[in-house]
Write an enzyme that holds these catalytic residues in place. Sequence first.
Site, PDB file in Angstrom:
ATOM      1  N   ASP A 487     -15.479  10.344 -41.647  1.00 52.18           N
ATOM      2  CA  ASP A 487     -15.401  10.570 -43.099  1.00 52.18           C
ATOM      3  C   ASP A 487     -16.033   9.454 -43.909  1.00 52.18           C
ATOM      4  O   ASP A 487     -16.383   9.646 -45.078  1.00 52.18           O
ATOM      5  CB  ASP A 487     -13.930  10.608 -43.535  1.00 52.18           C
TER       6      ASP A 487
HETATM    7  C1  BGC Z   1     -10.017   8.393 -43.206  1.00 57.13           C
HETATM    8  C2  BGC Z   1      -9.901   7.316 -44.163  1.00 57.13           C
HETATM    9  C3  BGC Z   1     -10.735   7.584 -45.381  1.00 57.13           C
HETATM   10  C4  BGC Z   1     -10.547   8.973 -45.920  1.00 57.13           C
HETATM   11  C5  BGC Z   1     -11.557   9.273 -46.969  1.00 57.13           C
HETATM   12  C6  BGC Z   1      -9.716   9.683 -43.875  1.00 57.13           C
HETATM   13  O1  BGC Z   1      -9.835  10.736 -43.027  1.00 57.13           O
HETATM   14  O2  BGC Z   1      -9.165   8.151 -42.112  1.00 57.13           O
HETATM   15  O3  BGC Z   1     -10.248   6.110 -43.577  1.00 57.13           O
HETATM   16  O4  BGC Z   1     -10.446   6.660 -46.347  1.00 57.13           O
HETATM   17  O5  BGC Z   1     -10.601   9.912 -44.922  1.00 57.13           O
HETATM   18  O6  BGC Z   1     -11.988  10.548 -47.016  1.00 57.13           O
HETATM   19  O1  IFM Z   2     -12.487  12.793 -38.618  1.00 58.58           O
HETATM   20  C1  IFM Z   2     -11.635  12.209 -39.527  1.00 58.58           C
HETATM   21  C2  IFM Z   2     -10.433  13.094 -39.677  1.00 58.58           C
HETATM   22  O2  IFM Z   2     -10.799  14.364 -40.141  1.00 58.58           O
HETATM   23  C3  IFM Z   2      -9.420  12.484 -40.582  1.00 58.58           C
HETATM   24  N1  IFM Z   2      -9.098  11.175 -40.214  1.00 58.58           N
HETATM   25  C4  IFM Z   2     -10.198  10.269 -40.006  1.00 58.58           C
HETATM   26  C5  IFM Z   2     -11.248  10.825 -39.086  1.00 58.58           C
HETATM   27  C6  IFM Z   2     -12.428   9.858 -38.991  1.00 58.58           C
HETATM   28  O3  IFM Z   2     -12.948   9.532 -40.238  1.00 58.58           O
END
Ligand code: BGC
Ligand code: IFM
Length: 816
Positions: A487
Amino acid sequence: MRYGHFDDERREYVIDRPDTPLPWINYLGTEQYFGIVSNTAGGYSFYRDARLRRLTRYRYNNVPFDVGGRYVYVRDDVTGDFWSPAWQPTRSPLDDYECRHGLSYTRIAAARNGIRAETLFFVPLGETLEVWRVRITNERDTTAELSLFSSVEFCLWDAQDDATNFQRNFSTGQVEVVDGVIYHKTEYRERRDHFAYFACSEPLAGFDTQRETFLGAYRGWDRPAAVERGAAFDSVAHGWAPIGSHHVRLGLAPGETREVVFVLGYAENPRTDKFDPPGSQTLNKRNVRPVIERWLRPETVAGGFAALGASWDRLLGGLRVTTPDPHTDRMVNVWNAYQCMVTFNLSRSASFYESGIGRGMGFRDSNQDLLGFVHMIPERARERILDIAATQMATGGAYHQYQPLTKRGNDDIGAGFNDDPLWLVLGVSAYVKETGDRTILDEPVPFDNDPGSEAPLYEHLRRSLRYSQERLGPHRLPLIGRADWNDCLNLNCFSDTPGEPFQTTENVSGGAAESVFIAGQFVFAAKELAALAELQRMPGDAAEYRAAAEKMTGAIVEHGWDGAWFRRAYDFRGHPIGSSENDEGQIFIEPQGMCVLAGVGHGDGLAARALRSVTERLATAHGIVLQQPAYAGYRIELGEISSYPPGYKENAGIFCHTNPWIMIAEAMMNNGDRAFDYYRRINPSMREAISELHRCEPYVYAQMIAGPDAPTHGEAKNSWLTGTAAWNFVAITQWILGIRPELTGLRLDPVLPADWTGFQATRAFRGATYEITVRKVAGTVGRVSYLVVDGEHVDGTMVPSAAPGAVVRVEAVIEG
Ligand code: BGC
Ligand code: IFM
């Protein structure tokens, strides 16, 4: 250092001191009514949606942490001494304490000054309520005169609004106390269609429903005025902060045990038109009363608890293993499977780290979670797939999330995570492999929930692939969009003016960032869809997808290979990311895992070389880090990844979700020792011995363990709700133990550590039960030489399919 131990026989983790490094939580509920409960009874409850139907209040990130919960107070009415048998919130010294987290229940027991109190918390199947069964024993040799106080703080339903909108909410709270039952009936806006109730099995000495009356002004939950003085105030809340508290007096003879049951529940009123005149909507008390009375009876409680246990027997009974490693056994047989079910129920909504108001169901997350629970609940997995697919857009693209209550895609985070659509292919294929039910492919499913746009699920999968194919960048690799699985890898960001909000180049032709990870995932998904197409008797499609996979493989080998590992991406200016050309972020774990999983580079040594690079550059004693070297400072052109301090989260943390991809890749390359070694490094049960460092629960995976760049290397965070659960389950059961569902049946193809001599397993598969024994000479490595199925020699590793109901003995021989 440990804070407890596993009771494998009873499928419980036993915590033997209350001051764990972090709250160690468990989940109550498996259907519609859920709760979080910590080892000191902290947590909250909700009906279906942790944001919109929250029953009880919990203050995240509070000081001290984890205050707010299902609290019971015991008071010695002779001395005035009062204490909490879950330790919190009074934190009085206890003579004895034990918390047993089990499968959807928690039992907390403690003793002080000769009084023992044990509380069992669970949600009965088929009900929208929770039971607290308190057993209180007088271990003194004199009579004990005691008071028992219960307490919950009600949330005014919408947890977000409840935590912010005080100008309104201090005036809306309403309760009603009838025949000892406390009803919390605060309206949420114009709808009075639901309410909560809190009841007690004993005649009451009193009750309280106004928080500040019960606690006393300026006091906390550790010293409620009512408990201190030994008498409730019979307060009735008008606005402010409604709570529920019962006061019960008990006289206990020496050695006597009494059982007191509390029931907290959710109910809905019959629907009335919201324009009905005020007052015409009444609480549905008449209907809930029998439910309350039933669940206050000890025999109903005992029966309900037994039924819950039996349902877990059924869920877990389909796959049981006995290996030489107890850590593997307890994770596979109990805790990892349990965590997978919790991700099915909760997705990413509510944990100690997820506030229940932040996220809906992830399109990507839910498809991956499915890999871990499909064998336990195939029918519900089917339904889940159809719900997810119905949020897909006609372009093949996906909303990143959808709401569990409405099942509609939401735009909170937006779309454009270009890996999302491909996970649907992998989820559906896992379902068909497990069940053999290919009718799901013909199931009509709308796009974006628009009933006019139905198409067979198979068509959705085609569009998922097409979505990537229509979005290729200058290296013929898929455009990354906002981000892919990672992400935080936001490669289309730039700012011309320092300090100005960044802009994205997502749709700028010729300059858009590409993802090698998505390329690998595409190859994986295209091969899976080709196999599904064959099942659908569409050889033309199958050939097309295989050709597409091959073409993408070509692009990966040409532009995605860096010399010793797979590159991660190209940024929007066409610079490689995850390359030896970079000063930081030279190698990333994700493309090494995903490309090898997809079969890229198996024949020409690239896969083996990439995995060697992982070992050399990314592996640590606490797991494999996401990338190296960590980004030392923020770089706008990389986005959020570089916003984390080095060693945390996506910036070189040990992102546990990705580790099993490498375990699987190593198993594919025949390296059983290395695959299993990686498995053990992050196995929570293995890490129990270093709980003071790991800090999170030793019975479930955490999303992240801090990497070596962080001062806290080895410390875990974000336990419970993570794709780590499903992928580790797949890695250990399907690839290391090798019990792998495929479209044509069950394959038995273990890749074991050299020193193992085999293992045994029971696997239910498409209605039959397979009793599996794998034999191997210690010290050898190698794959299965042949099978013996019910005494008959079978070449290869495919177990011949048996009729539903059959019990089949399968022996696999690894000659080495
Ligand atoms: C991630 C975070 C991030 C967030 C932003 C999550 O899935 O673990 O590190 O800040 O998404 O979209
Ligand atoms: O792939 C993502 C997931 O969808 C949500 N937690 C963090 C992961 C890596 O960014």
